[in-house]
Scaffold this motif. Structure first.
Motif, PDB file in Angstrom:
ATOM      1  N   VAL A  57       2.447  67.375  20.215  1.00 56.84           N
ATOM      2  CA  VAL A  57       3.866  67.113  19.998  1.00 56.84           C
ATOM      3  C   VAL A  57       4.002  66.495  18.613  1.00 56.84           C
ATOM      4  N   VAL A  58       4.903  67.036  17.791  1.00 61.13           N
ATOM      5  CA  VAL A  58       5.091  66.525  16.434  1.00 61.13           C
ATOM      6  C   VAL A  58       6.571  66.272  16.183  1.00 61.13           C
ATOM      7  N   LEU A  90       8.207  68.297   9.853  1.00 58.35           N
ATOM      8  CA  LEU A  90       7.860  69.694   9.598  1.00 58.35           C
ATOM      9  C   LEU A  90       8.781  70.279   8.537  1.00 58.35           C
ATOM     10  N   PRO A  91       8.303  71.249   7.770  1.00 56.19           N
ATOM     11  CA  PRO A  91       9.207  71.981   6.880  1.00 56.19           C
ATOM     12  C   PRO A  91      10.344  72.619   7.688  1.00 56.19           C
ATOM     13  N   GLN A  92      11.481  72.772   7.074  1.00 53.78           N
ATOM     14  CA  GLN A  92      12.649  73.295   7.775  1.00 53.78           C
ATOM     15  C   GLN A  92      12.348  74.620   8.465  1.00 53.78           C
ATOM     16  N   ALA A  93      11.548  75.457   7.843  1.00 53.75           N
ATOM     17  CA  ALA A  93      11.262  76.781   8.392  1.00 53.75           C
ATOM     18  C   ALA A  93      10.442  76.715   9.679  1.00 53.75           C
ATOM     19  N   LEU A  94       9.764  75.595   9.939  1.00 49.63           N
ATOM     20  CA  LEU A  94       8.921  75.479  11.121  1.00 49.63           C
ATOM     21  C   LEU A  94       9.592  74.721  12.256  1.00 49.63           C
ATOM     22  N   ARG A 112      -0.874  75.423  11.365  1.00 53.25           N
ATOM     23  CA  ARG A 112      -1.374  74.657  10.217  1.00 53.25           C
ATOM     24  C   ARG A 112      -0.429  73.529   9.823  1.00 53.25           C
ATOM     25  N   GLY A 113       0.820  73.613  10.252  1.00 54.29           N
ATOM     26  CA  GLY A 113       1.772  72.559   9.927  1.00 54.29           C
ATOM     27  C   GLY A 113       1.577  71.294  10.741  1.00 54.29           C
ATOM     28  N   VAL A 114       0.777  71.361  11.799  1.00 52.33           N
ATOM     29  CA  VAL A 114       0.611  70.207  12.699  1.00 52.33           C
ATOM     30  C   VAL A 114      -0.068  69.021  12.029  1.00 52.33           C
ATOM     31  N   PRO A 115      -1.251  69.189  11.380  1.00 53.36           N
ATOM     32  CA  PRO A 115      -1.888  68.020  10.761  1.00 53.36           C
ATOM     33  C   PRO A 115      -1.023  67.361   9.697  1.00 53.36           C
TER      34      PRO A 115
END
Length: 393
Positions: free
Chosen positions: A187-188, A193-197, A265-268
């Motif tokens: 859970v993040v 996160l970047p807007q796109a994600l 890849r956006g999680v870390p």
């Protein structure tokens, strides 16, 4: 004098069962092995069938305060990223089924149920108390805890999960089966996160021997991600280190589309750490005696653990509790008959959900011609395949 029910387990199934029993006019004694009431894990999806039960308990406002309500479900191909089908949720679900489709953090659902149970009369919550076994006569059931306490009640509910000790004594059917499926969960914060994600929808990515689900929780402030892949698990699940390696996950997703890999890849970068669970289940229920015998009954994962491919694990536990409320309210019946009525009214539906979850897993993870046929059918039929009237009504 009120009858007294003893409940093993303080997770979602145990708390919900306690609410049902208390609303039926029973005194509740619940035993939880942890030192505090808490819930690990990530997100939970609640279909309209479950939200209606929470509404009937007066919990609509509490749910509204913590859940997210996705406007639609989108299914995509994990290899190409192409959209395969959609299902309208939001207002459409309310119109069709009389209740919304919700997504909620497991800890928020647990807290909501705990608060509701604590507001009921004659509820006794016992922490750091594990029910290790029981003995039953025609008139009473007596439990033994790990610290040598002995407590007598009029009924025992095993809500102690997939490795239930109550089930082990009641049915003696051995440990749950290892599925060969592994779930990576995280859970993040959406703001990290970047807007796109970021997302307000439920998105399911289907790939060969794997699938990924992402959706909002906690009013949309957080995003829940689950990646399920087929792979070996160690023999001793209880002592396995559940800390997951992000590099292993990225390797498992090699060959999937860039859009999906970007999500993982956006999680870390968002401060998230993957946690890994091997999935275990049992075959679908075959008879009501697998849910209740005499003064002892099972609910939730202790009764019908299932794979997560229909998003109904927590939902079936809450449905169990609603049926327990109805059965335990039949004060003109002896307790064994009430519990048998509960089992008779629940086992076939729970078995159907278990079986459909198994089937969905094969479809989600399909390869070769079966995957090609799945994708074509999804494109042609879309919403007709994704909607579940038999379940949500």
């Amino acid at each position: 004098m009120k009858k007294q029910v003893l409940i093993a387990g303080g997770g979602i199934a145990g708390l919900a069962a306690g609410i049902g029993a208390a609303r039926a006019g029973w005194e509740v004694r619940l035993f939880e092995r942890a030192a505090v009431f808490s819930e690990v894990g990530a997100g939970v999806q609640l279909g309209p069938n479950v939200v209606r039960r929470l509404q009937s308990w007066g919990l609509q406002g509490a749910l509204q305060a913590v859940a997210a309500f996705p406007p639609r479900l989108v299914v995509r191909c994990a290899l190409s990223g192409a959209q395969l089908g959609t299902l309208a949720l939001g207002a459409t679900a309310v119109q069709r089924y009389g209740a919304a489709y919700a997504s909620i953090h497991r800890a928020d659902l647990h807290g909501l149920l705990l608060q509701a149970l604590q507001q009921q009369p004659d509820v006794h919550l016992n922490l750091e108390q594990t029910i290790e076994g029981y003995s039953a006569s025609d008139e009473a059931v007596t439990v033994r805890t790990h610290c040598k306490k002995v407590i007598e009640g009029d009924a025992l509910l095993g809500a102690d999960g997939v490795r239930s000790r109550v089930r082990a004594q009641l049915l003696g059917d051995g440990p749950p089966r290892v599925t060969g499926h592994l779930a990576y969960r995280v859970v993040v914060p959406q703001a990290a996160l970047p807007q796109a994600l970021r997302t307000s929808e439920v998105t399911t990515w289907l790939g060969p021997r794997l699938h990924v689900v992402q959706y909002p929780v906690r009013r949309g402030e957080l995003q829940n991600l689950v990646v399920i892949i087929e792979g070996p698990a160690p023999d001793d699940l209880d002592t396995w280190d559940h800390s997951a390696n992000a590099a292993d996950l990225e390797s498992a997703l090699a060959g999937t589309c860039t859009a999906l890999q970007d999500v993982v890849r956006g999680v870390p970068a968002a401060g998230g750490g993957w946690r890994l669970w091997p999935l275990a289940d049992r075959p679908p229920l075959r008879a009501p005696a697998q849910m209740a015998q005499g003064l002892v009954a099972l609910c939730g994962d202790a009764a019908h653990p299932m794979r997560p491919y229909l998003a109904q694990g927590a939902g079936m536990a809450i449905e169990d509790a609603a049926e327990l409320e109805s059965a335990l309210s039949m004060h003109d019946l002896e307790v064994p008959l009430r519990l048998r009525r509960y089992a008779l009214n629940r086992w076939q539906r729970a078995a159907r959900v278990q079986a459909r979850s198994l089937r969905n897993g094969r479809i989600f993870h399909a390869t070769g011609m079966m995957r090609w046929g799945r994708d074509l059918s999804m494109r042609l039929l879309g919403e007709r395949l994704l909607d579940q009237p038999w379940l949500y009504r």
